[in-house]
Scaffold this active site. Structure first.
Site, PDB file in Angstrom:
ATOM      1  N   GLY A  89       0.825  -1.205   0.000  1.00 23.25           N
ATOM      2  CA  GLY A  89       0.000   0.000   0.000  1.00 23.25           C
ATOM      3  C   GLY A  89       0.853   1.246   0.000  1.00 23.25           C
TER       4      GLY A  89
ATOM      5  N   GLY B  23      -6.601  -4.708   3.809  1.00 20.13           N
ATOM      6  CA  GLY B  23      -6.959  -5.374   2.564  1.00 20.13           C
ATOM      7  C   GLY B  23      -7.414  -4.437   1.478  1.00 20.13           C
ATOM      8  N   GLY B  24      -7.356  -3.113   1.755  1.00 16.17           N
ATOM      9  CA  GLY B  24      -7.736  -2.166   0.711  1.00 16.17           C
ATOM     10  C   GLY B  24      -6.856  -2.255  -0.513  1.00 16.17           C
TER      11      GLY B  24
ATOM     12  CD  GLU C  99      -1.538  -6.237   3.418  1.00 19.24           C
ATOM     13  OE1 GLU C  99      -1.064  -5.218   2.889  1.00 19.24           O
ATOM     14  OE2 GLU C  99      -2.737  -6.338   3.750  1.00 19.24           O
TER      15      GLU C  99
END
Length: 262
Positions: free
Chosen positions: A34, A103-104, A111
């Site tokens: 991310g 989880g975006g 992860e």
């Protein structure tokens, strides 16, 4: 270059910079996925290049692995590492007990595996990610492609008995096609608005056929580093019950910090 960042990106940067100080020579480090985790990888790459830091990184996605190699971090698999000293990752939401929604970015399965194989998990986030109750951010559930619509129906039926405010479920898309994780799965986003009992929900979801994993990270995170747009940074340690506060100055940097994106 960091002086030209938006307040949100400055907050992510200072959180990542402070968390990088927790990494010591010789550590095996889980590297999250991310935009905030990308700042962390860049900061560690700078330390490898300029300070001779010697670490081995276990990435949680293919794109994090590519970035780590690009900045000079030695990349190994979790099987090679077997166990990690620390994992540093971002979060979509966190509460006062350091429970998370993640989880975006679509890498929740790797992860969670990497985070639970670590002596310490550190979350880096801007202050806007802190919530009183989880659920405003859609909860991801990774599901296998076979029969995914049936799996969605099972989840919808299950949510009727859960303490949540919403029950809408959408298939995550990548353009006009379903999003595909590194493991070849799909992601269903559960728009719950508020999750009254995260432990119950996490347990029930993972018992449903077709669900591989969900984005509730409970009793996994030990420390959160919260960044602010003015350079302030807080390090909260759940186990020690301590809060450290500081401030980081912004300085011009080279191309190591260009093109940070999700």
């Amino acid at each position: 270059m960091t002086g030209d960042l938006s307040p949100i990106d400055k907050a992510k940067f200072v959180a990542a910079r402070r968390a990088a100080d927790l990494v010591e020579d010789g550590m095996r480090v889980g590297l999250g996925t991310g935009s905030t985790a990308a700042w962390l990888v860049r900061c560690l790459g700078e330390a490898v290049r300029d300070d001779g830091l010697k670490i081995r990184g276990v990435p949680t996605s293919a794109r994090t692995a590519a970035l780590a190699r690009e900045v000079g971090i030695e990349v190994i698999s979790l099987d090679e590492a077997r166990w990690l000293d620390i994992t540093i990752d971002g979060a979509d939401e966190f509460d006062a007990d350091l429970n998370l929604i993640k989880g975006g970015g679509g890498a929740l399965l790797q992860e969670k595996i990497v985070a639970t194989a670590s002596d310490r998990m550190v979350v880096i986030a801007d202050a806007g990610k802190e919530v009183e109750a989880l659920g405003a951010f859609p909860l991801p559930a990774e599901v296998i492609p076979f029969g995914w619509q049936t799996t969605r129906a099972l989840i919808e039926e299950t949510l009727v008995g859960m303490d949540v405010l919403g029950r809408d479920i959408t298939l995550r898309m990548n353009g006009d096609r379903p999003f595909v994780t590194d493991e070849g799965n799909h992601i269903l986003d559960l728009h719950l608005r508020r999750i009254g009992n995260p432990r119950q929900l996490a347990l029930v979801l993972n018992q449903l056929p077709g669900v591989v994993e969900n984005g509730l990270f409970l009793d996994i995170c030990d420390t959160v580093v919260v960044g602010h747009g003015d350079g302030r940074v807080e390090l909260r340690d759940l186990n020690e019950g301590t809060v450290e506060e500081g401030r980081l100055d912004f300085v011009d940097s080279d191309n190591l910090f260009r093109d940070i994106s999700d």
